[in-house]
Design a protein around this motif. Structure first.
Motif, PDB file in Angstrom:
ATOM      1  N   MET A   1      33.349  15.846  58.501  1.00  0.00           N
ATOM      2  CA  MET A   1      32.249  16.923  59.000  1.00  0.00           C
ATOM      3  C   MET A   1      32.898  17.146  60.401  1.00  0.00           C
ATOM      4  O   MET A   1      33.494  18.292  60.668  1.00  0.00           O
ATOM      5  N   GLY A   2      32.686  16.263  61.198  1.00  0.00           N
ATOM      6  CA  GLY A   2      33.410  16.175  62.307  1.00  0.00           C
ATOM      7  C   GLY A   2      32.152  16.963  63.496  1.00  0.00           C
ATOM      8  O   GLY A   2      31.374  17.641  62.969  1.00  0.00           O
ATOM      9  N   SER A   3      32.606  17.019  64.555  1.00  0.00           N
ATOM     10  CA  SER A   3      31.928  18.029  65.747  1.00  0.00           C
ATOM     11  C   SER A   3      32.862  18.682  66.744  1.00  0.00           C
ATOM     12  O   SER A   3      34.097  18.155  66.723  1.00  0.00           O
ATOM     13  N   ASP A   4      32.346  19.444  67.544  1.00  0.00           N
ATOM     14  CA  ASP A   4      32.891  20.171  68.596  1.00  0.00           C
ATOM     15  C   ASP A   4      32.457  19.740  70.038  1.00  0.00           C
ATOM     16  O   ASP A   4      33.282  19.705  70.836  1.00  0.00           O
ATOM     17  N   GLU A   5      31.303  19.172  69.909  1.00  0.00           N
ATOM     18  CA  GLU A   5      30.735  18.794  71.156  1.00  0.00           C
ATOM     19  C   GLU A   5      29.530  17.506  71.046  1.00  0.00           C
ATOM     20  O   GLU A   5      29.252  17.447  70.083  1.00  0.00           O
ATOM     21  N   ILE A   6      29.661  16.771  71.798  1.00  0.00           N
ATOM     22  CA  ILE A   6      28.709  15.603  71.883  1.00  0.00           C
ATOM     23  C   ILE A   6      27.961  15.613  73.085  1.00  0.00           C
ATOM     24  O   ILE A   6      28.325  15.645  74.338  1.00  0.00           O
ATOM     25  N   ILE A   7      26.364  15.746  72.789  1.00  0.00           N
ATOM     26  CA  ILE A   7      25.347  15.679  73.690  1.00  0.00           C
ATOM     27  C   ILE A   7      24.600  14.562  73.908  1.00  0.00           C
ATOM     28  O   ILE A   7      24.059  13.914  72.836  1.00  0.00           O
ATOM     29  N   LEU A   8      24.640  13.655  74.947  1.00  0.00           N
ATOM     30  CA  LEU A   8      23.670  12.586  74.935  1.00  0.00           C
ATOM     31  C   LEU A   8      22.479  12.861  75.417  1.00  0.00           C
ATOM     32  O   LEU A   8      22.538  13.512  76.802  1.00  0.00           O
ATOM     33  N   LEU A   9      21.444  12.552  74.801  1.00  0.00           N
ATOM     34  CA  LEU A   9      19.961  12.825  75.285  1.00  0.00           C
ATOM     35  C   LEU A   9      19.917  12.121  76.507  1.00  0.00           C
ATOM     36  O   LEU A   9      20.420  10.705  76.410  1.00  0.00           O
ATOM     37  N   ILE A  10      18.968  11.982  77.453  1.00  0.00           N
ATOM     38  CA  ILE A  10      18.600  11.372  78.606  1.00  0.00           C
ATOM     39  C   ILE A  10      18.210   9.772  78.012  1.00  0.00           C
ATOM     40  O   ILE A  10      18.608   9.044  78.652  1.00  0.00           O
ATOM     41  N   SER A  11      17.429  10.025  77.001  1.00  0.00           N
ATOM     42  CA  SER A  11      16.930   8.792  76.788  1.00  0.00           C
ATOM     43  C   SER A  11      18.240   7.671  76.072  1.00  0.00           C
ATOM     44  O   SER A  11      18.168   6.584  76.281  1.00  0.00           O
ATOM     45  N   ALA A  12      19.187   8.506  75.504  1.00  0.00           N
ATOM     46  CA  ALA A  12      20.252   7.642  75.083  1.00  0.00           C
ATOM     47  C   ALA A  12      21.371   7.398  76.216  1.00  0.00           C
ATOM     48  O   ALA A  12      21.845   6.100  76.128  1.00  0.00           O
ATOM     49  N   SER A  13      21.334   8.090  77.319  1.00  0.00           N
ATOM     50  CA  SER A  13      21.888   7.776  78.406  1.00  0.00           C
ATOM     51  C   SER A  13      21.394   6.683  79.161  1.00  0.00           C
ATOM     52  O   SER A  13      21.995   5.638  79.780  1.00  0.00           O
ATOM     53  N   GLN A  14      19.799   6.578  79.113  1.00  0.00           N
ATOM     54  CA  GLN A  14      19.114   5.397  79.694  1.00  0.00           C
ATOM     55  C   GLN A  14      19.477   4.172  78.980  1.00  0.00           C
ATOM     56  O   GLN A  14      19.546   2.988  79.330  1.00  0.00           O
ATOM     57  N   ASP A  15      19.613   4.270  77.663  1.00  0.00           N
ATOM     58  CA  ASP A  15      19.989   3.082  76.774  1.00  0.00           C
ATOM     59  C   ASP A  15      21.393   2.498  77.140  1.00  0.00           C
ATOM     60  O   ASP A  15      21.517   1.369  77.210  1.00  0.00           O
ATOM     61  N   LEU A  16      22.360   3.448  77.419  1.00  0.00           N
ATOM     62  CA  LEU A  16      23.642   2.783  77.952  1.00  0.00           C
ATOM     63  C   LEU A  16      23.303   2.129  79.368  1.00  0.00           C
ATOM     64  O   LEU A  16      23.996   1.098  79.586  1.00  0.00           O
ATOM     65  N   ASP A  17      22.618   2.648  80.225  1.00  0.00           N
ATOM     66  CA  ASP A  17      22.412   2.140  81.443  1.00  0.00           C
ATOM     67  C   ASP A  17      21.681   0.843  81.414  1.00  0.00           C
ATOM     68  O   ASP A  17      21.995  -0.343  81.983  1.00  0.00           O
ATOM     69  N   ILE A  18      20.659   0.586  80.553  1.00  0.00           N
ATOM     70  CA  ILE A  18      20.166  -0.505  80.172  1.00  0.00           C
ATOM     71  C   ILE A  18      21.122  -1.629  79.975  1.00  0.00           C
ATOM     72  O   ILE A  18      21.166  -2.715  80.003  1.00  0.00           O
ATOM     73  N   GLY A  19      22.020  -1.295  78.851  1.00  0.00           N
ATOM     74  CA  GLY A  19      23.081  -2.198  78.227  1.00  0.00           C
ATOM     75  C   GLY A  19      24.125  -2.508  79.285  1.00  0.00           C
ATOM     76  O   GLY A  19      24.400  -3.720  79.170  1.00  0.00           O
ATOM     77  N   GLU A  20      24.627  -1.615  80.198  1.00  0.00           N
ATOM     78  CA  GLU A  20      25.413  -2.038  81.025  1.00  0.00           C
ATOM     79  C   GLU A  20      24.858  -3.104  81.998  1.00  0.00           C
ATOM     80  O   GLU A  20      25.493  -4.043  82.297  1.00  0.00           O
ATOM     81  N   GLU A  21      23.545  -2.682  82.527  1.00  0.00           N
ATOM     82  CA  GLU A  21      23.121  -3.698  83.430  1.00  0.00           C
ATOM     83  C   GLU A  21      22.774  -5.237  82.552  1.00  0.00           C
ATOM     84  O   GLU A  21      23.006  -6.122  83.212  1.00  0.00           O
ATOM     85  N   PHE A  22      22.289  -5.124  81.365  1.00  0.00           N
ATOM     86  CA  PHE A  22      22.437  -6.418  80.663  1.00  0.00           C
ATOM     87  C   PHE A  22      23.760  -7.192  80.443  1.00  0.00           C
ATOM     88  O   PHE A  22      23.718  -8.306  80.767  1.00  0.00           O
ATOM     89  N   TYR A  23      24.906  -6.658  80.099  1.00  0.00           N
ATOM     90  CA  TYR A  23      26.010  -7.127  80.173  1.00  0.00           C
ATOM     91  C   TYR A  23      26.778  -7.459  81.444  1.00  0.00           C
ATOM     92  O   TYR A  23      27.431  -8.484  81.690  1.00  0.00           O
ATOM     93  N   ASP A  24      26.316  -6.683  82.610  1.00  0.00           N
ATOM     94  CA  ASP A  24      26.888  -7.281  83.986  1.00  0.00           C
ATOM     95  C   ASP A  24      26.068  -8.505  84.345  1.00  0.00           C
ATOM     96  O   ASP A  24      26.829  -9.213  85.138  1.00  0.00           O
ATOM     97  N   LYS A  25      24.958  -8.545  83.784  1.00  0.00           N
ATOM     98  CA  LYS A  25      24.191  -9.835  84.278  1.00  0.00           C
ATOM     99  C   LYS A  25      25.070 -11.078  83.528  1.00  0.00           C
ATOM    100  O   LYS A  25      24.874 -12.202  84.100  1.00  0.00           O
ATOM    101  N   LYS A  26      25.430 -10.849  82.325  1.00  0.00           N
ATOM    102  CA  LYS A  26      25.934 -11.997  81.547  1.00  0.00           C
ATOM    103  C   LYS A  26      27.182 -12.303  82.379  1.00  0.00           C
ATOM    104  O   LYS A  26      27.807 -13.665  82.402  1.00  0.00           O
TER     105      LYS A  26
END
Length: 106
Positions: A1-26
């Motif tokens: 199928m594939g796609s032409d574009e990827i849109i990150l919802l704000i909530s998904a972007s926040q999930d990435l921020d939380i993950g980045e912070e978690f791993y930076d603390k490690k």
């Protein structure tokens, strides 16, 4: 199928921020590696979007991140991927289900 574009919802972007912070603390720099890895997984959706299994309750596609214990949840509409959530698998499945139902109700 594939796609032409990827849109990150704000909530998904926040999930990435939380993950980045978690791993930076490690370990310093691990958060940046986490982001690079997840962005590579997201970029792969341009080719593979729509081939993954769906969640039973809200029909979101789901795929595992390659290098970190995370799941990516998304929808495809008109060849555009809408990433709803990027959640750690170390949390309970009921926690993830409840969160997904809030973000993407049926």
């Amino acid at each position: 199928m594939g796609s032409d574009e990827i849109i990150l919802l704000i909530s998904a972007s926040q999930d990435l921020d939380i993950g980045e912070e978690f791993y930076d603390k490690k370990r310093k720099g691990l958060g940046q590696y986490f982001l690079q890895s997840l962005f590579a997984d997201l970029e792969a959706l341009k080719i593979y979007a729509g081939i993954h299994p769906k969640t039973p309750t809200n029909s979101l596609y789901m795929t595992r991140a390659k290098r970190f214990p995370y799941m990516i949840y998304y929808r495809v509409m008109d060849r555009v991927v809408h990433v709803i959530a990027i959640l750690p698998t170390r949390q309970s499945s009921s926690w993830a289900s409840e969160l997904l139902n809030q973000r993407a109700p049926n």
